[in-house]
Design a protein around this motif. Structure first.
Motif, PDB file in Angstrom:
ATOM      1  N   MET A   1       0.906  -1.243  -0.032  1.00 10.42           N
ATOM      2  CA  MET A   1      -0.147   0.161  -0.082  1.00 10.42           C
ATOM      3  C   MET A   1       0.772   1.157  -0.194  1.00 10.42           C
ATOM      4  O   MET A   1       1.899   1.244   0.970  1.00 10.42           O
ATOM      5  CB  MET A   1      -1.129   0.172   1.232  1.00 10.42           C
ATOM      6  N   HIS A   2       0.647   2.192  -0.873  1.00  8.10           N
ATOM      7  CA  HIS A   2       1.259   3.506  -0.903  1.00  8.10           C
ATOM      8  C   HIS A   2       0.486   4.583  -0.118  1.00  8.10           C
ATOM      9  O   HIS A   2      -0.613   4.624  -0.610  1.00  8.10           O
ATOM     10  CB  HIS A   2       1.494   3.883  -2.354  1.00  8.10           C
ATOM     11  N   THR A   3       1.225   5.278   0.643  1.00  7.50           N
ATOM     12  CA  THR A   3       0.356   6.191   1.252  1.00  7.50           C
ATOM     13  C   THR A   3       1.163   7.690   1.161  1.00  7.50           C
ATOM     14  O   THR A   3       2.354   7.506   1.122  1.00  7.50           O
ATOM     15  CB  THR A   3       0.546   6.016   2.883  1.00  7.50           C
ATOM     16  N   ALA A   4       0.760   8.600   0.379  1.00  3.31           N
ATOM     17  CA  ALA A   4       1.312   9.819   0.274  1.00  3.31           C
ATOM     18  C   ALA A   4       1.521  10.670   1.675  1.00  3.31           C
ATOM     19  O   ALA A   4       0.698  10.609   2.230  1.00  3.31           O
ATOM     20  CB  ALA A   4       0.792  10.602  -0.985  1.00  3.31           C
ATOM     21  N   ILE A   5       2.653  11.200   1.734  1.00  3.20           N
ATOM     22  CA  ILE A   5       2.734  12.474   2.682  1.00  3.20           C
ATOM     23  C   ILE A   5       2.805  13.699   1.875  1.00  3.20           C
ATOM     24  O   ILE A   5       3.510  14.181   1.088  1.00  3.20           O
ATOM     25  CB  ILE A   5       4.276  12.143   3.016  1.00  3.20           C
ATOM     26  N   THR A   6       1.869  14.332   2.323  1.00  7.96           N
ATOM     27  CA  THR A   6       1.598  15.625   1.862  1.00  7.96           C
ATOM     28  C   THR A   6       1.975  16.717   2.950  1.00  7.96           C
ATOM     29  O   THR A   6       1.831  16.573   4.071  1.00  7.96           O
ATOM     30  CB  THR A   6       0.018  15.738   1.451  1.00  7.96           C
ATOM     31  N   SER A   7       2.421  17.997   2.261  1.00  2.00           N
ATOM     32  CA  SER A   7       2.831  18.990   3.150  1.00  2.00           C
ATOM     33  C   SER A   7       1.647  19.518   3.725  1.00  2.00           C
ATOM     34  O   SER A   7       0.694  20.029   2.797  1.00  2.00           O
ATOM     35  CB  SER A   7       3.809  19.893   2.884  1.00  2.00           C
TER      36      SER A   7
ATOM     37  N   LEU B   1       6.624   4.024   1.555  1.00  6.05           N
ATOM     38  CA  LEU B   1       7.063   5.281   0.982  1.00  6.05           C
ATOM     39  C   LEU B   1       7.993   5.427  -0.169  1.00  6.05           C
ATOM     40  O   LEU B   1       8.627   4.391  -0.468  1.00  6.05           O
ATOM     41  CB  LEU B   1       7.778   6.219   2.132  1.00  6.05           C
ATOM     42  N   THR B   2       7.672   6.442  -1.084  1.00  7.14           N
ATOM     43  CA  THR B   2       8.656   6.723  -2.072  1.00  7.14           C
ATOM     44  C   THR B   2      10.183   7.017  -1.699  1.00  7.14           C
ATOM     45  O   THR B   2      10.029   7.530  -0.539  1.00  7.14           O
ATOM     46  CB  THR B   2       8.063   7.570  -3.355  1.00  7.14           C
ATOM     47  N   THR B   3      10.998   6.880  -2.553  1.00 10.86           N
ATOM     48  CA  THR B   3      12.520   7.631  -2.147  1.00 10.86           C
ATOM     49  C   THR B   3      12.249   9.106  -1.701  1.00 10.86           C
ATOM     50  O   THR B   3      12.876   9.517  -0.888  1.00 10.86           O
ATOM     51  CB  THR B   3      13.318   7.390  -2.958  1.00 10.86           C
ATOM     52  N   GLN B   4      11.511   9.728  -2.469  1.00  5.93           N
ATOM     53  CA  GLN B   4      11.367  11.118  -2.363  1.00  5.93           C
ATOM     54  C   GLN B   4      10.594  11.507  -0.831  1.00  5.93           C
ATOM     55  O   GLN B   4      10.791  12.241   0.043  1.00  5.93           O
ATOM     56  CB  GLN B   4      10.548  11.984  -3.365  1.00  5.93           C
TER      57      GLN B   4
ATOM     58  N   GLY C   1      22.576  -0.463   2.218  1.00  7.10           N
ATOM     59  CA  GLY C   1      21.972  -1.443   3.224  1.00  7.10           C
ATOM     60  C   GLY C   1      21.559  -0.957   4.491  1.00  7.10           C
ATOM     61  O   GLY C   1      21.504  -1.751   5.426  1.00  7.10           O
ATOM     62  N   ASP C   2      21.931   0.380   4.758  1.00  3.69           N
ATOM     63  CA  ASP C   2      21.492   1.203   5.927  1.00  3.69           C
ATOM     64  C   ASP C   2      20.015   1.188   6.162  1.00  3.69           C
ATOM     65  O   ASP C   2      19.660   1.273   7.608  1.00  3.69           O
ATOM     66  CB  ASP C   2      22.050   2.557   6.065  1.00  3.69           C
ATOM     67  N   ILE C   3      19.210   1.124   5.336  1.00  2.52           N
ATOM     68  CA  ILE C   3      17.737   1.163   5.516  1.00  2.52           C
ATOM     69  C   ILE C   3      17.426   0.098   4.427  1.00  2.52           C
ATOM     70  O   ILE C   3      17.627  -0.017   3.354  1.00  2.52           O
ATOM     71  CB  ILE C   3      17.092   2.570   5.133  1.00  2.52           C
ATOM     72  N   PRO C   4      16.452  -0.878   5.086  1.00  2.00           N
ATOM     73  CA  PRO C   4      15.921  -1.866   4.298  1.00  2.00           C
ATOM     74  C   PRO C   4      14.869  -1.339   3.226  1.00  2.00           C
ATOM     75  O   PRO C   4      14.187  -0.255   3.458  1.00  2.00           O
ATOM     76  CB  PRO C   4      15.125  -2.769   5.133  1.00  2.00           C
ATOM     77  N   PHE C   5      14.834  -1.770   2.047  1.00  2.00           N
ATOM     78  CA  PHE C   5      13.882  -1.441   0.987  1.00  2.00           C
ATOM     79  C   PHE C   5      13.311  -2.628   0.050  1.00  2.00           C
ATOM     80  O   PHE C   5      14.279  -3.700   0.139  1.00  2.00           O
ATOM     81  CB  PHE C   5      14.450  -0.290   0.113  1.00  2.00           C
TER      82      PHE C   5
ATOM     83  N   GLY D   1       8.351  -3.008  -9.193  1.00  2.00           N
ATOM     84  CA  GLY D   1       8.843  -2.627 -10.813  1.00  2.00           C
ATOM     85  C   GLY D   1      10.106  -2.323 -10.733  1.00  2.00           C
ATOM     86  O   GLY D   1      11.214  -2.724 -10.038  1.00  2.00           O
ATOM     87  N   THR D   2      10.503  -0.978 -10.978  1.00  2.00           N
ATOM     88  CA  THR D   2      11.953  -0.408 -10.942  1.00  2.00           C
ATOM     89  C   THR D   2      11.958   0.571  -9.853  1.00  2.00           C
ATOM     90  O   THR D   2      13.193   1.305  -9.812  1.00  2.00           O
ATOM     91  CB  THR D   2      12.261   0.183 -12.330  1.00  2.00           C
ATOM     92  N   HIS D   3      10.892   0.764  -9.083  1.00  2.00           N
ATOM     93  CA  HIS D   3      10.708   1.851  -8.153  1.00  2.00           C
ATOM     94  C   HIS D   3      11.138   1.370  -6.653  1.00  2.00           C
ATOM     95  O   HIS D   3      10.609   0.229  -6.203  1.00  2.00           O
ATOM     96  CB  HIS D   3       9.667   2.369  -8.130  1.00  2.00           C
ATOM     97  N   ARG D   4      11.834   2.040  -6.190  1.00  2.00           N
ATOM     98  CA  ARG D   4      12.114   1.683  -4.475  1.00  2.00           C
ATOM     99  C   ARG D   4      11.285   1.933  -3.560  1.00  2.00           C
ATOM    100  O   ARG D   4      10.705   3.342  -3.835  1.00  2.00           O
ATOM    101  CB  ARG D   4      13.552   2.216  -4.050  1.00  2.00           C
ATOM    102  N   ARG D   5      10.938   1.341  -2.743  1.00  2.00           N
ATOM    103  CA  ARG D   5       9.677   1.678  -1.608  1.00  2.00           C
ATOM    104  C   ARG D   5      10.382   1.225  -0.226  1.00  2.00           C
ATOM    105  O   ARG D   5      11.195   0.292  -0.011  1.00  2.00           O
ATOM    106  CB  ARG D   5       8.421   0.825  -1.870  1.00  2.00           C
ATOM    107  N   VAL D   6      10.302   2.191   0.794  1.00  2.00           N
ATOM    108  CA  VAL D   6      10.728   2.044   2.053  1.00  2.00           C
ATOM    109  C   VAL D   6       9.535   2.035   3.061  1.00  2.00           C
ATOM    110  O   VAL D   6       8.771   2.855   3.104  1.00  2.00           O
ATOM    111  CB  VAL D   6      11.692   3.460   2.362  1.00  2.00           C
TER     112      VAL D   6
END
Length: 154
Positions: A1-7, A83-86, A106-110, A114-119
């Motif tokens: 599940m992707h949850t956006a962080i909005t300012s 979270l996305t990398t951004q 390897g400091d933070i698992p991800f 597809g080709t996008h990293r998620r944390v």
């Protein structure tokens, strides 16, 4: 599940004052051992709607009101959020390229979608806690050394 962080915008002075007042009242009402409390909401027609709310949710609301009362913007992120990398970089207040280096080292698992990293948010916060603890240890060591050398920090 992707949850956006909005300012979130900073609260106005009126919102901050209302949040401070609300948090004082809510804090007094949360001195309970029960698992739930009943609150009443009033709609635009003046009708009252009783709502049973878990005390844990009301404690979270109290934390939110306290932050808003202090003039801070607040975001809520589920612990299991990915979270996305951004978004992860923004949460740590670092650049996205720096965060990607932390991931690749390897400091933070991800994981990749597809080709996008998620944390995972909880992995990001575990890293933040580790790094904050290391910073505190380094500051304590520096303060101790300054004391030992008599550099005027009494």
């Amino acid at each position: 599940m992707h949850t956006a962080i909005t300012s979130q915008p900073l609260p106005s002075a009126a919102e901050a004052a209302l949040a401070r007042e609300s948090s004082r009242v809510l804090s007094a009402c949360l001195q309970t051992r029960s698992d739930a409390q009943q609150i009443e909401l009033h709609d635009e027609q003046g009708a009252t709607h009783p709502v049973r709310v878990p005390v844990s949710a009301l404690r979270l609301l109290l934390d939110v009101l306290t932050e808003i009362g202090a003039g801070n913007a607040v975001s809520i992120i589920p612990i299991h959020a990915e979270l996305t990398t951004q978004e992860a970089a923004d949460a740590l207040n670092v650049s996205r390229p720096h965060l990607v280096r932390l991931l690749e080292q390897g400091d933070i698992p991800f994981h990749k979608v597809g080709t996008h990293r998620r944390v995972r948010y909880q992995d990001l916060m575990a890293y933040k806690q580790r790094i904050d603890a290391q910073r505190h240890e380094a500051l304590d060591a520096l303060a101790e050394e300054a004391q030992r050398l008599g550099l005027g920090y009494d």
